[in-house]
Design an enzyme around this catalytic site. Structure first.
Site, PDB file in Angstrom:
ATOM      1  N   SER A 256      37.983  45.293  48.466  1.00  0.00           N
ATOM      2  CA  SER A 256      36.620  45.251  47.957  1.00  0.00           C
ATOM      3  C   SER A 256      35.957  43.933  48.300  1.00  0.00           C
ATOM      4  O   SER A 256      36.613  42.947  48.610  1.00  0.00           O
ATOM      5  CB  SER A 256      36.637  45.416  46.438  1.00  0.00           C
ATOM      6  OG  SER A 256      37.193  44.244  45.882  1.00  0.00           O
ATOM      7  N   LYS A 257      34.640  43.972  48.229  1.00  0.00           N
ATOM      8  CA  LYS A 257      33.815  42.808  48.520  1.00  0.00           C
ATOM      9  C   LYS A 257      34.195  41.618  47.647  1.00  0.00           C
ATOM     10  O   LYS A 257      34.076  40.481  48.062  1.00  0.00           O
ATOM     11  CB  LYS A 257      32.355  43.169  48.231  1.00  0.00           C
ATOM     12  CG  LYS A 257      31.515  43.319  49.454  1.00  0.00           C
ATOM     13  CD  LYS A 257      30.087  43.473  49.022  1.00  0.00           C
ATOM     14  CE  LYS A 257      29.229  43.818  50.217  1.00  0.00           C
ATOM     15  NZ  LYS A 257      27.933  44.283  49.861  1.00  0.00           N
ATOM     16  N   ARG A 258      34.597  41.928  46.413  1.00  0.00           N
ATOM     17  CA  ARG A 258      34.858  40.847  45.470  1.00  0.00           C
ATOM     18  C   ARG A 258      35.956  39.895  45.965  1.00  0.00           C
ATOM     19  O   ARG A 258      35.945  38.731  45.653  1.00  0.00           O
ATOM     20  CB  ARG A 258      35.234  41.406  44.096  1.00  0.00           C
ATOM     21  CG  ARG A 258      34.038  41.533  43.159  1.00  0.00           C
ATOM     22  CD  ARG A 258      34.444  42.099  41.844  1.00  0.00           C
ATOM     23  NE  ARG A 258      34.957  43.448  42.006  1.00  0.00           N
ATOM     24  CZ  ARG A 258      36.160  43.843  41.609  1.00  0.00           C
ATOM     25  NH1 ARG A 258      36.965  42.991  41.025  1.00  0.00           N
ATOM     26  NH2 ARG A 258      36.558  45.082  41.772  1.00  0.00           N
ATOM     27  N   GLY A 260      36.821  39.271  49.175  1.00  0.00           N
ATOM     28  CA  GLY A 260      36.669  38.705  50.524  1.00  0.00           C
ATOM     29  C   GLY A 260      35.668  39.516  51.308  1.00  0.00           C
ATOM     30  O   GLY A 260      35.031  40.416  50.779  1.00  0.00           O
TER      31      GLY A 260
END
Ligand code: GLU
Length: 485
Positions: A256-258, A260
């Site tokens: 997920s974006k969170r 990286g």
């Protein structure tokens, strides 16, 4: 025997950027197609108007181009390549949805959003495993339907899923997969805005474009039984399915974006080489059955097979990507690195300085084994691009002694006598002075390194002074003597 040419497709939705998982899907399709002399089609699935992002298609194509993934077919391949756009094919989906209605395999639904919401709430209260449409509109009479259509009441078209049946299909990666139709909703096929949903458009296009293999992410596995129903209702032959494993963060949560970057363009911007990113992404779910990790694209094409894709989630390990970047950069011909380095210099504070090719090639051969990214030529050895303005505190303490100034003066005097010196000539001077004065070479090497580079690490000091040349070396020694004495 005449083998049929495989036809593959990459079918992204233009939601803004190419996800690293999307790149993997595109790559596996590409590798499979190339390995089997097949064709790869790019189809943009832009039927969800709410999720459409301006410029997303151009961005997708640009990123795929950069990564070196090429396509064989689009509506007007010939001149400029362009992909299929589902939004330009609305008539086809509508007609086929009508066909299903006429055969009782789909039906009009006029339910209001309010009714559907209420239904969902009731089902949640009853703790049903999932909310499902209750087929209310399936039981409308012909005249009721006519009336509602004539008075332009907003409607959708739904798939008529038959209860109490099993949908079974084979997946190349996951083996036999089974679903119960009781768990499958009467999926909307055509929305009230006249656009098809993903399910209808995807199946129709895969059929019309004669796709032989559907290779896509595992998140689409639960859609596949709906697709199977559609293939059966239309009486079409099904493609071979292969669902790729999920991509995971090192803590095994879904990538997920969170945690990286997930957009390919972020990696591109950070200076990752396409060769490294492709190599890395290829290994996210596939290996040849040995420990080999370094691959060029041609070898990936030669060795790739769906049989060697595993089902368990693939962990995204950024250290491996960095290592691959180092390896790919290191193995590039120096002349290619030179071009990249020049482009990097252009973007940097050193852009107005003039460096000859010969000079930069020397820098490259000295630094090659020490950099993982092109930009590190500048950040790890800025002293090749400008004289040091400061000297690392830490190293001064350790390496600049009371006698350093005097010794550097001696060195400088001897350097001045050299004529067009080679690396060995510089080394000889140090050797001679050390033996004449009965001191260790380190007593000369350490202050010299600080004077010319400002730091305590880097390639051999003889390499540094040789690359800088006699004049620049002497000038830097002079500055250091002034600043440090
Ligand atoms: N449009 C879907 C996506 O965005 C395609 C899924 C598929 O390949 O069927 O990934």
């Amino acid at each position: 025997m005449n083998e049929i040419t495989p036809r593959l497709r990459f079918a992204p939705s233009p939601t803004g950027y190419l996800h690293i998982g999307g790149l993997r899907t595109a790559l596996y399709n590409y590798l499979f197609a190339k390995n089997k002399n097949g064709k790869l089609i790019l189809r943009i699935e832009d039927t969800d108007r709410k999720r459409f992002v301006e410029g997303a298609i151009e961005n997708l194509i640009d990123t795929l181009n950069w990564a070196g993934i090429s396509f064989d077919e689009g509506p007007d391949i010939g001149g400029e390549f362009s992909p299929y756009l589902q939004s330009e094919r609305l008539g086809i989906y509508k007609e086929l949805a009508q066909k299903l209605i006429s055969e009782g395999k789909a039906y009009y639904c006029f339910c209001t959003p309010e009714r559907l919401e209420k239904l969902k709430e009731e089902q949640q209260k009853q703790k049903l495993p999932q909310a499902k449409y209750d087929k209310y509109c399936l039981h409308l009479s012909k005249t009721e339907i006519e009336e509602k259509l004539n008075s332009c009441i907003p409607h959708v078209i739904r798939l008529n899923v038959k209860p109490d049946q099993k949908i079974i299909f084979d997946d190349v990666i996951r083996g036999t997969v089974e679903f119960e139709t009781n768990n499958i909703d009467d999926q909307v096929l055509l929305k009230s805005d006249g656009f098809p949903t993903y399910h209808l458009a995807n199946v129709v296009d895969d059929h019309l474009m004669a796709i032989s293999h559907v290779i896509r992410g595992e998140e689409w596995l639960s859609s596949t039984p709906k697709h199977i129903i559609l293939y059966d209702y239309f009486g079409w032959e099904k493609p071979i399915f292969a669902h790729l494993p999920l991509l995971l963060n090192p803590d095994k949560s879904k990538l997920s974006k969170r945690q990286g970057d997930v957009a390919v363009e972020d990696y591109r911007e950070k200076g990752y080489l396409k060769e490294a990113l492709i190599n890395f992404v290829a290994l996210l779910g596939w290996n040849y059955g040995d420990d080999k990790e370094f691959y060029e694209i041609d070898e990936l094409i030669e060795k790739f097979s769906l049989e060697r894709v595993h089902k368990s989630g693939a962990v995204f390990n950024i250290e491996k990507l960095n290592w691959l970047n180092f390896e790919h950069l290191r193995r590039k011909p120096d002349t290619e690195v030179l071009k990249m380095l020049r482009a990097e210099i252009e973007k940097s504070e050193f852009k107005d300085n003039k460096y000859s090719d010969e000079y930069l090639l020397k820098v490259i051969s000295a630094m090659k084994e020490r950099v993982s990214f092109i930009k590190e030529y500048l950040s790890k050895s800025p002293y090749f691009f400008h004289a040091p303005e400061t000297y690392e505190e830490q190293n001064l303490k350790k390496r600049w002694k009371e006698d350093s100034a005097e010794l550097l003066n001696k060195l400088k005097e001897r350097f001045e006598l050299l004529n067009n010196p080679s690396k060995e000539d510089f080394e000889k001077v140090l050797d001679e002075i050390a033996s004449q004065l009965g001191i260790s070479k380190g007593q000369l090497v350490h202050p010299l390194r600080i004077a010319v580079s400002g730091v305590g690490e880097g390639p051999g000091v003889y390499d540094i002074v040789y690359i800088l040349g006699k004049e620049e070396t002497i000038s830097r020694i002079n500055v250091a003597l002034q600043k440090l004495s």
